[in-house]
Motif scaffolding. Structure first.
Motif, PDB file in Angstrom:
ATOM      1  N   VAL A  46       3.435   8.240  -0.734  1.00 35.04           N
ATOM      2  CA  VAL A  46       3.344   6.816  -0.366  1.00 35.04           C
ATOM      3  C   VAL A  46       3.711   5.927  -1.557  1.00 35.04           C
ATOM      4  O   VAL A  46       4.448   4.951  -1.413  1.00 35.04           O
ATOM      5  N   PHE A  47       3.203   6.272  -2.750  1.00 35.23           N
ATOM      6  CA  PHE A  47       3.536   5.477  -3.948  1.00 35.23           C
ATOM      7  C   PHE A  47       5.023   5.611  -4.290  1.00 35.23           C
ATOM      8  O   PHE A  47       5.674   4.639  -4.669  1.00 35.23           O
ATOM      9  N   ASP A  48       5.565   6.829  -4.159  1.00 36.94           N
ATOM     10  CA  ASP A  48       6.981   7.043  -4.468  1.00 36.94           C
ATOM     11  C   ASP A  48       7.883   6.246  -3.519  1.00 36.94           C
ATOM     12  O   ASP A  48       8.933   5.738  -3.914  1.00 36.94           O
ATOM     13  N   ALA A  49       7.444   6.128  -2.249  1.00 40.35           N
ATOM     14  CA  ALA A  49       8.256   5.407  -1.257  1.00 40.35           C
ATOM     15  C   ALA A  49       7.962   3.907  -1.282  1.00 40.35           C
ATOM     16  O   ALA A  49       8.588   3.136  -0.562  1.00 40.35           O
ATOM     17  N   ASN A  50       6.989   3.496  -2.110  1.00 33.50           N
ATOM     18  CA  ASN A  50       6.550   2.089  -2.187  1.00 33.50           C
ATOM     19  C   ASN A  50       6.211   1.557  -0.782  1.00 33.50           C
ATOM     20  O   ASN A  50       6.609   0.463  -0.384  1.00 33.50           O
ATOM     21  N   ASN A  51       5.479   2.389  -0.036  1.00 34.08           N
ATOM     22  CA  ASN A  51       5.140   2.086   1.355  1.00 34.08           C
ATOM     23  C   ASN A  51       4.204   0.880   1.442  1.00 34.08           C
ATOM     24  O   ASN A  51       3.276   0.743   0.660  1.00 34.08           O
ATOM     25  N   LYS A  52       4.443   0.032   2.429  1.00 36.09           N
ATOM     26  CA  LYS A  52       3.623  -1.187   2.551  1.00 36.09           C
ATOM     27  C   LYS A  52       2.175  -0.871   2.973  1.00 36.09           C
ATOM     28  O   LYS A  52       1.293  -1.709   2.875  1.00 36.09           O
ATOM     29  N   ASP A  53       1.941   0.372   3.451  1.00 33.77           N
ATOM     30  CA  ASP A  53       0.574   0.744   3.871  1.00 33.77           C
ATOM     31  C   ASP A  53      -0.266   1.311   2.726  1.00 33.77           C
ATOM     32  O   ASP A  53      -1.349   1.852   2.970  1.00 33.77           O
ATOM     33  N   ILE A  54       0.216   1.207   1.494  1.00 34.34           N
ATOM     34  CA  ILE A  54      -0.499   1.800   0.353  1.00 34.34           C
ATOM     35  C   ILE A  54      -1.963   1.356   0.316  1.00 34.34           C
ATOM     36  O   ILE A  54      -2.867   2.176   0.226  1.00 34.34           O
ATOM     37  N   LEU A  55      -2.195   0.039   0.372  1.00 29.98           N
ATOM     38  CA  LEU A  55      -3.557  -0.480   0.202  1.00 29.98           C
ATOM     39  C   LEU A  55      -4.490   0.012   1.302  1.00 29.98           C
ATOM     40  O   LEU A  55      -5.641   0.371   1.031  1.00 29.98           O
ATOM     41  N   LEU A  56      -3.973   0.060   2.519  1.00 27.76           N
ATOM     42  CA  LEU A  56      -4.785   0.523   3.646  1.00 27.76           C
ATOM     43  C   LEU A  56      -5.137   2.003   3.456  1.00 27.76           C
ATOM     44  O   LEU A  56      -6.290   2.423   3.640  1.00 27.76           O
ATOM     45  N   MET A  57      -4.156   2.775   3.028  1.00 27.13           N
ATOM     46  CA  MET A  57      -4.365   4.216   2.819  1.00 27.13           C
ATOM     47  C   MET A  57      -5.367   4.461   1.683  1.00 27.13           C
ATOM     48  O   MET A  57      -6.238   5.321   1.781  1.00 27.13           O
ATOM     49  N   LEU A  58      -5.232   3.660   0.605  1.00 26.69           N
ATOM     50  CA  LEU A  58      -6.150   3.803  -0.527  1.00 26.69           C
ATOM     51  C   LEU A  58      -7.590   3.551  -0.108  1.00 26.69           C
ATOM     52  O   LEU A  58      -8.512   4.257  -0.517  1.00 26.69           O
ATOM     53  N   SER A  59      -7.798   2.518   0.710  1.00 25.08           N
ATOM     54  CA  SER A  59      -9.172   2.144   1.072  1.00 25.08           C
ATOM     55  C   SER A  59      -9.834   3.207   1.946  1.00 25.08           C
ATOM     56  O   SER A  59     -11.053   3.309   1.988  1.00 25.08           O
ATOM     57  N   ASP A  60      -9.015   4.053   2.652  1.00 27.03           N
ATOM     58  CA  ASP A  60      -9.581   5.091   3.522  1.00 27.03           C
ATOM     59  C   ASP A  60      -9.711   6.444   2.823  1.00 27.03           C
ATOM     60  O   ASP A  60     -10.386   7.331   3.303  1.00 27.03           O
ATOM     61  N   MET A  61      -9.024   6.594   1.705  1.00 33.90           N
ATOM     62  CA  MET A  61      -8.895   7.916   1.074  1.00 33.90           C
ATOM     63  C   MET A  61     -10.144   8.288   0.264  1.00 33.90           C
ATOM     64  O   MET A  61     -10.786   7.431  -0.341  1.00 33.90           O
ATOM     65  N   ASP A  62     -10.451   9.604   0.239  1.00 39.77           N
ATOM     66  CA  ASP A  62     -11.548  10.114  -0.591  1.00 39.77           C
ATOM     67  C   ASP A  62     -11.303   9.712  -2.053  1.00 39.77           C
ATOM     68  O   ASP A  62     -10.180   9.851  -2.560  1.00 39.77           O
ATOM     69  N   ILE A  63     -12.342   9.235  -2.720  1.00 39.81           N
ATOM     70  CA  ILE A  63     -12.175   8.662  -4.072  1.00 39.81           C
ATOM     71  C   ILE A  63     -11.713   9.705  -5.084  1.00 39.81           C
ATOM     72  O   ILE A  63     -10.967   9.393  -6.018  1.00 39.81           O
ATOM     73  N   ASN A  64     -12.100  10.985  -4.904  1.00 44.60           N
ATOM     74  CA  ASN A  64     -11.647  12.024  -5.845  1.00 44.60           C
ATOM     75  C   ASN A  64     -10.145  12.269  -5.727  1.00 44.60           C
ATOM     76  O   ASN A  64      -9.482  12.645  -6.706  1.00 44.60           O
ATOM     77  N   ALA A  65      -9.584  12.033  -4.540  1.00 45.18           N
ATOM     78  CA  ALA A  65      -8.129  12.174  -4.355  1.00 45.18           C
ATOM     79  C   ALA A  65      -7.402  11.049  -5.088  1.00 45.18           C
ATOM     80  O   ALA A  65      -6.335  11.260  -5.683  1.00 45.18           O
ATOM     81  N   ILE A  66      -7.988   9.834  -5.069  1.00 41.79           N
ATOM     82  CA  ILE A  66      -7.366   8.694  -5.778  1.00 41.79           C
ATOM     83  C   ILE A  66      -7.406   8.948  -7.295  1.00 41.79           C
ATOM     84  O   ILE A  66      -6.417   8.751  -8.003  1.00 41.79           O
ATOM     85  N   ALA A  67      -8.565   9.431  -7.754  1.00 41.07           N
ATOM     86  CA  ALA A  67      -8.688   9.758  -9.188  1.00 41.07           C
ATOM     87  C   ALA A  67      -7.677  10.852  -9.556  1.00 41.07           C
ATOM     88  O   ALA A  67      -7.038  10.792 -10.609  1.00 41.07           O
ATOM     89  N   GLY A  68      -7.511  11.843  -8.657  1.00 39.37           N
ATOM     90  CA  GLY A  68      -6.563  12.941  -8.903  1.00 39.37           C
ATOM     91  C   GLY A  68      -5.120  12.460  -8.926  1.00 39.37           C
ATOM     92  O   GLY A  68      -4.294  12.968  -9.682  1.00 39.37           O
ATOM     93  N   THR A  69      -4.811  11.440  -8.106  1.00 38.07           N
ATOM     94  CA  THR A  69      -3.446  10.884  -8.065  1.00 38.07           C
ATOM     95  C   THR A  69      -3.120  10.198  -9.390  1.00 38.07           C
ATOM     96  O   THR A  69      -2.011  10.333  -9.920  1.00 38.07           O
ATOM     97  N   LEU A  70      -4.098   9.472  -9.933  1.00 38.12           N
ATOM     98  CA  LEU A  70      -3.886   8.796 -11.227  1.00 38.12           C
ATOM     99  C   LEU A  70      -3.627   9.834 -12.322  1.00 38.12           C
ATOM    100  O   LEU A  70      -2.702   9.689 -13.128  1.00 38.12           O
TER     101      LEU A  70
END
Length: 822
Positions: A660-684
């Motif tokens: 999603v980040f690579d494609a600069n998808n407009k749904d990024i923020l919505l996806m982030l708010s639903d995603m497990d927090i450890n996955a977001i930390a892992g993405t960083l």
């Protein structure tokens, strides 16, 4: 090794604090040919130009600290003259004898350092590559006899000052607030320091000078005229330090209270006991009707070894405390993370030295000495790393507390005891003769012979795996009733187990299906454990020792990580059986040298694998959007998550976010708010890991490694700030942004269990690990990669995390004292 002998003289403490483990191993003989393993030939491969620049950095920092030291000695001498003047009057503040005792040798020390400073200062200020100053350090070392006299008198001086303060108000006021001049370029004109603190400074100083000599030698070419002089000065300083360490080394003696008896042994092992607020390594024996806590007695050579019983509890009298009783127990303070990291770093450095000695067919005495040093550090790590409390009570009174590294061991001991308690047991008291018979049998019956440290392993034993283990936890069967279930994964590291990943809680089921993938970093690991828990949502059942709700272990199992089985490119599926429960999982292993490759992205449109300068320019931003968004989300709802950044996120979630980040998808923020927090930390973490070159750059990597190895704080500060200024702006601004975020995460350590040291361990290699070309130049084998460079990378990030706030504008504006290019 007896833990009762761990008490160290106060000078040893200074040495430990200053982290001079390299120095302690230096031979005091003459230099030998390059490659012969002589520690004094640290500088054999110093490139002349770079070495001399580093020398200037080291000297600049030392000179700045020398100025501060002289000011401290001046402040100490200031009251001496008026005190002497009143000593002969009718109303003396102190007697001449008291003055001479308190200020003994301070004047001499002041004069020695003033002369040294006055001679060194112009050499550093008018620096050129031909400058020599080895003779100044040699002269300074030759005057260490004055320090010997000072050290011999130090305790008496302190006691005298203390007594005089108690009996004389005037002297008390003087000794509580001595004014020390600030450095020439400092805003603070004076600081207030106590006399006691100033009297300690000379003791500290010899160590500092020795460290600086070590740094200078490391960055001085062998053919430089200063080299033999510095070597001589280091030898003198080393001899001096070891001689005073021998003089000041109070030893504690063990207090033993023997009692016990012979039965069938069910289980035994080494456990850390909290006894009188200190940690002691005990050998614990579980017999069919009694638990016995012992320690190995020291015996003279050739004598049969024996155990001493510290205490015992008949199983009929043994009870486990309820959560409420645990709450009333004293809180256990964990050992500081940075000290544990220091121990790991020492162990890794010593492992490398041992390997080098073996490769060079070094002397067996040298190898034995290094092994002994490694054992001592591993023993300290083993003693100080466990944090999980295991409390037991004798129903007739006394309670005991062990600290374990894993919930796994705690449940093993508890289950073994509870199984025996189901039998009809009688309470009893052992006579001293019965106890002697029982304790005497322990040595023959024991099943665990060695303390679990790598120094006790045979050379042909597996060194363990270094790299990344990918584990998918699929599902579990065999539960008798519906429950809220989750699994945790643990691997061994440095002799103890660490929790590395945790699945989601699968609610109200007898057949949970997680299908979650985790990437676990291995540091010489040999075993994987899976623990299955029932989640407890009852807020009243909180364990006060670690502030976590007490979840119930439903099952646990362990498998050996056999390199032949694991090191294949394909997934290997297995089932682990635990108490009638079966957990299905798959795993595959990537060795560290394979996983360390940084591969630039073929496409330049995304953000992963693309240079940070390209991304910020394209976005017209100072910090990449992906970094800002992940940080914002973690701070919004993950900052109190236990193990944030340490616990792995689910791999499929991380890959989805990456796309999603690579494609600069407009749904990024919505996806982030639903995603497990450890996955977001892992993405960083993945973003920084996949940069084509590390955030702190390949070009500066060798300089970061050299800067962090400097022992003198002033030289280190000078060098480390200079290196930050040398980074490209996008890298520097992003690094400072991340730094402040990680500090905010660490502020929540009581809740999230993530200290600055834990965060540095997670992010250090990610931000510094060089790209493939660089790696090959620096590193030799998979074990060496972890052993030295990774530890140093952790230390670099930790240095900046522990540093007061660093602002971009201030950094660019400031040129530090005697700064120079690296």
């Amino acid at each position: 090794m007896e833990e009762e002998e761990e008490a160290i003289g106060f000078l040893d403490k200074v040495l430990e604090d200053e982290d001079v483990f390299v120095l302690e191993e230096c031979e005091l003989g003459t230099p030998t040919s390059p490659g012969s393993g002589s520690p004094f030939l640290v500088a054999v491969k110093v490139e002349a130009g770079k070495g001399l620049e580093m020398r200037k950095l080291v000297l600049s920092g030392f000179l700045a600290s020398e100025e501060i030291y002289i000011n401290q000695l001046e402040a100490l001498l200031l009251p001496m003259k008026p005190l002497k003047a009143t000593a002969t009057t009718s109303q003396p503040v102190l007697t001449i004898q008291q003055i001479e005792t308190i200020f003994y040798k301070i004047q001499d020390i002041y004069e020695i350092h003033k002369e040294f400073y006055d001679n060194l200062c112009p050499k550093v200020q008018q620096w050129d590559s031909q400058v020599t100053m080895g003779h100044l350090f040699q002269k300074l070392a030759s005057q260490l006899g004055v320090y010997k006299a000072f050290v011999d008198n130090y305790k008496v001086a302190l006691e005298t000052a203390e007594k005089c303060s108690q009996s004389n108000n005037q002297f008390q006021k003087i000794s509580e607030e001595l004014k020390v001049k600030g450095p020439k370029d400092s805003k603070d004109s004076h600081t207030s320091v106590t006399m006691e603190a100033l009297l300690y400074k000379p003791i500290d100083r010899v160590t500092r000078s020795t460290l600086v000599l070590h740094d200078l030698l490391k960055h001085t070419p062998v053919d430089h005229p200063d080299y033999p002089l510095l070597q001589d000065a280091l030898r003198i300083s080393q001899n001096f330090l070891s001689s005073i360490n021998e003089d000041i080394d109070p030893r504690r003696t063990a207090v033993t209270t023997p009692k016990g008896e012979t039965r069938q042994l069910v289980k035994d092992g080494f456990l850390v006991e909290m006894s009188e607020s200190s940690r002691k390594l005990r050998h614990v024996f579980l017999f069919t009707d009694v638990l016995l806590c012992a320690k190995l007695k020291k015996t003279s050579a050739g004598k049969h070894q024996q155990y001493d019983c510290k205490w015992y509890i008949p199983l009929a009298d043994l009870v486990f405390p309820s959560p409420e009783e645990s709450e009333a127990s004293p809180h256990v303070h964990p050992f500081p993370d940075h000290e544990l990291e220091d121990m790991k770093m020492k162990i890794s450095a010593l492992k490398s030295e041992i390997q080098k000695e073996k490769a060079n067919k070094g002397q067996s005495r040298a190898i034995e000495r290094l092994k002994k040093k490694m054992f001592e550090n591993e023993f300290l790590l083993l003693l100080n790393s466990p944090t999980i409390p295991f409390r037991i009570h004798n129903r007739n009174g006394k309670s005991y507390l062990f600290l374990l590294s894993s919930d796994y061991e705690r449940s093993e001991w508890r289950e073994a005891i509870q199984k025996l308690q189901k039998k009809d047991l009688q309470a009893f008291v052992l006579s001293s003769v019965e106890l002697q018979v029982l304790t005497g049998s322990c040595f023959k019956l024991r099943t665990v012979h060695n303390i679990p440290v790598t120094s006790n392993k045979d050379d042909d034993e597996s060194p363990g795996l270094y790299g990344f283990l990918h584990v998918i936890v699929h599902s579990a069967k065999g539960f008798k009733q519906s429950a809220n279930l989750y699994c945790t994964l643990e691997v061994d590291s440095f002799g103890y187990f660490v929790s590395k990943a945790k699945t989601r809680v699968f609610r109200d089921t007898t057949e949970p299906k997680w299908d979650e993938e985790f990437e676990i970093e291995l540091e010489g690991s040999q075993s994987l454990r899976i623990l299955c828990y029932e989640k407890c949502y009852d807020k009243t059942k909180v364990n006060k020792d670690n502030n976590e709700i007490v979840d119930k272990i439903m099952g646990k199992g362990q498998i050996q990580l056999d390199p032949q089985t694991v090191e294949t490119k394909n997934w290997h599926t297995d089932v682990i059986e635990m108490n009638g429960i079966k957990v299905e999982f798959s795993m595959k292993f990537t060795s560290r040298d394979m996983s360390l490759k940084r591969t630039p992205s073929k496409k330049q449109t995304g953000v992963f694998g693309v240079k940070i300068s390209v991304v910020t320019k394209r976005e017209r931003s100072k910090v990449p959007y992906i970094v800002r968004q992940c940080v914002e989300e973690v701070e919004k709802r993950g900052i109190e998550e236990v193990g944030i950044y340490r616990i792995s996120g689910v791999a499929t979630d991380i890959q989805a976010l990456k796309a999603v980040f690579d494609a600069n998808n407009k749904d990024i923020l919505l996806m982030l708010s639903d995603m497990d927090i450890n996955a977001i930390a892992g993405t960083l973490k993945l973003y920084f890991r996949e940069l084509p070159e590390p955030l702190l750059t390949d070009r500066l990597y060798p300089a970061f490694m050299e800067g962090i190895a400097l022992s003198d704080p002033a030289a280190k500060e000078n060098c480390m700030m200079h290196l930050l200024r040398s980074l490209p702006d996008p890298n520097l601004i992003t690094f400072l942004f991340l730094l402040e975020h990680l500090k905010r995460v660490a502020e929540k350590e009581p809740i999230n269990k993530m200290s600055l040291h834990n965060l540095a361990t997670v992010f250090g290699p990610t931000l510094l690990r060089p790209s493939e070309v660089e790696s090959k130049a620096h590193l030799t084998s998979a074990a060496d990669i972890w052993s030295h460079d990774v530890m140093a990378q952790v230390q670099v990030l930790l240095y900046y995390l522990q540093h007061p706030p660093i602002s971009f504008a201030e950094l660019k504006r400031n040129t530090l004292y005697f700064s120079t290019d690296v």
